[in-house]
Design an enzyme around this catalytic site. Structure first.
Site, short mmCIF file in Angstrom:
data_model
loop_
_atom_site.label_atom_id
_atom_site.label_comp_id
_atom_site.label_asym_id
_atom_site.label_seq_id
_atom_site.Cartn_x
_atom_site.Cartn_y
_atom_site.Cartn_z
N LYS A 227 0.87 -1.04 0.04
CA LYS A 227 0.09 0.19 0.01
C LYS A 227 0.80 1.29 0.16
CE LYS A 227 -1.55 -1.78 3.69
NZ LYS A 227 -2.13 -2.02 5.09
N THR B 288 -7.10 9.39 8.85
CA THR B 288 -6.81 8.16 8.23
C THR B 288 -6.66 6.98 9.19
OG1 THR B 288 -4.59 8.64 8.08
CG2 THR B 288 -5.80 9.42 6.17
N GLY C 166 -7.10 3.73 10.78
CA GLY C 166 -7.55 2.34 10.21
C GLY C 166 -7.68 2.27 8.95
N THR C 167 -7.08 3.06 8.15
CA THR C 167 -7.30 2.73 6.84
C THR C 167 -6.73 1.33 6.11
OG1 THR C 167 -5.20 3.69 6.42
CG2 THR C 167 -6.99 4.88 5.84
N GLY C 168 -5.65 1.01 6.98
CA GLY C 168 -5.29 -0.35 6.65
C GLY C 168 -6.19 -1.62 6.82
N CYS C 169 -6.64 -1.48 8.14
CA CYS C 169 -7.54 -2.57 8.53
C CYS C 169 -8.91 -2.50 7.64
CB CYS C 169 -8.02 -2.10 9.95
SG CYS C 169 -6.74 -1.87 11.02
#
Ligand code: ATP
Ligand code: HMH
Length: 272
Positions: free
Chosen positions: A176, A210, A212-215
């Site tokens: 990412k 942003t 928690g974007t990855g979760c």
């Protein structure tokens, strides 16, 4: 009526509701997937950061996975914050025992404010025990550096890191681009399936919200796989989900606020 798709998240609890188990379950629900959870740790967390972490004994995570796997069934699962090598080993044992293949590994290491969500000595277990079981692994740039052992500056470095991560046994990888060149107006997520690269290019939204974007991204990916989507299609939907969730932010909290898990549903509604 056909049976609803089922997804399991194995991750930490975020009391602030923007990341971890809470983000995952909200995302599963928004994508019409039945969500289940096996908690690894309880974090004391809000938009300003993580102030404490209470890990559970590895048996607690293992038993939760066994309980839902043996009864409700799991079409796809994701891992998030795993915290310790013991928990990683226990999760890997269950994945093998159930012969689950639709496994998304989000190799969570550090929270946005810098708090450690994975013990340094657990990196090796993540790389050697869990990556070989991963259908798709979704590192951000710092996590890709740790997993690959490379320092990543250019897109070419990213490709090399993706190859190395697949060499550890992951079938596919998405590196990412959220952490790259903060001033740029585009974001590139790099997908690699062991043979070919696909660059997913999006508009970088200027916002501090942003958390928690990855979760959320890996949960959306897992939900799509649970419904039977092909890997690259699932990645594209997950990108659209997170793009909408960041774009239509909720402006909550005094720090890095959560994304809007309702946004993608509204977007779909508007296009109908
Ligand atoms: N400002 C932004 N605008 C648009 N997309 C973004 C932005 N920040 C992140 N993304 C997208 O969100 C997804 C998650 O990427 P990111 O690199 O932020 O993950 P992460 O660091 O693991 O997130 P976190 O640790 O906060 O949960 C990727 O698809 C990325 O492209
Ligand atoms: C519980 C938890 N998992 C993952 C992250 C990474 O965003 C976080 N901040 N908290």
């Amino acid at each position: 009526m056909s049976r609803i798709a089922r997804a399991l998240t194995v991750a930490g609890s975020d009391s602030g509701g923007g990341a971890g188990i809470q983000a995952d379950l909200k995302t599963f629900q928004e994508l019409n997937v039945y969500g289940m959870s096996a908690i690894t740790a309880v974090t004391v967390q809000n938009t300003l950061g993580v102030t404490n972490v209470y890990p559970l004994p590895s048996e607690a995570t293992s038993e939760q996975i066994e309980a839902v796997g043996s009864d409700l069934g799991v079409d796809a699962l994701k891992t998030g914050m795993l915290f310790s090598a013991d928990i990683i080993e226990a999760v890997a044992d269950q994945i093998r025992a159930f012969s689950w293949t639709q496994v998304v590994v989000d190799p969570v290491m550090v929270a946005k404010g810098g708090a450690s969500l994975l013990q340094p000595e657990a990196v090796r277990a993540l790389r050697e025990v869990l990556l070989p079981l991963a259908y798709i692994v979704t590192p951000n740039l710092p996590e890709a550096e740790v997993l690959s052992g490379l320092s990543i500056r250019t897109l070419e470095d990213r490709r090399e890191a993706a190859k190395r991560i697949c060499a550890y046994g992951a079938r596919q990888v998405v590196i990412k681009g959220g952490h790259a060149d903060e001033s740029g107006d585009r974001i590139v997520d790099l997908y690699y399936d062991g043979e070919a690269f696909t660059e997913l290019v999006g508009r970088r939204i200027p916002t501090r919200h942003t958390h928690g974007t990855g979760c959320t991204f890996s949960a959306a990916l897992t939900a799509e796989l649970a419904k039977g989507a092909l890997a690259l299609d699932a990645v594209r939907t997950a990108r659209a989900f997170i793009q909408a969730a960041i774009e239509q932010g909720l402006e909550l909290g005094q720090g890095h606020g959560p994304t809007n898990h309702f946004a993608y549903r509204r977007l779909l509604g508007a296009s109908r």
